[in-house]
Design a protein around this motif. Structure first.
Motif: not given
Length: 162
Positions: A32-38
């Motif tokens: 979730f965090i990786d997708s939010l940042v990327k």
């Protein structure tokens, strides 16, 4: 007791289930965090800094100059890739900040009455220095008597042989 029974007791009574749930939730949260940042945060930042490519910032240890890091790698040159490190560092800071924002929002959604232990007043055990409830008479961690300071001086910890 057989090996299978020991393993079953470990898996059921131990923290194996809690650890498993934590790993699964951590993996989902990481995605979730990786997708939010990327996918959400980095594109506008990339638009602002579209003319700068940190990936090609490097130092060639052989003394030869190359047009890009990729060309230097193709030539087999030893390089210090400080641009890649800078990119990874910026991404790490963005991910860390995003995790902070998500956890901060989740903490705002919590209601105080949902976690009675958070609102419980605590004191410190004078013997083991662990936090214990204010009204505790005996420390649940070291079994010391923590009634009053005068009683503590006279009797010492409950586990001491008299």
């Amino acid at each position: 007791m057989g090996l299978f029974q020991e393993f079953r007791q470990f898996a059921i009574k131990g923290n194996a289930v809690d650890i498993g749930v934590g790993v699964v939730l951590g993996s989902a949260f990481s995605g979730f965090i990786d997708s939010l940042v990327k996918d959400i945060i980095l594109p506008p930042i990339g638009l602002l800094y579209s003319k700068i490519n940190f990936q090609d910032w490097y130092i060639s240890l052989s003394g030869t100059t190359y047009p890009s890091l990729e060309k230097a790698k193709e030539a087999g040159a030893a390089t210090i890739n400080y641009g890649v490190f800078l990119t990874v560092s910026i991404r790490f800071i963005l991910i860390l900040f995003t995790v902070f924002l998500v956890v901060r929002q989740i903490n705002r959604w919590k209601k105080p009455h949902q976690h009675p232990l958070d609102s419980m007043t605590k004191k410190e055990c004078p013997y083991c220095c662990m936090p214990i409830p204010t009204k505790a008479i005996i420390c649940p961690n070291c079994s010391s008597s923590v009634k009053t300071k005068e009683t503590q001086r006279k009797s010492g910890p409950a586990w001491r042989i008299k």
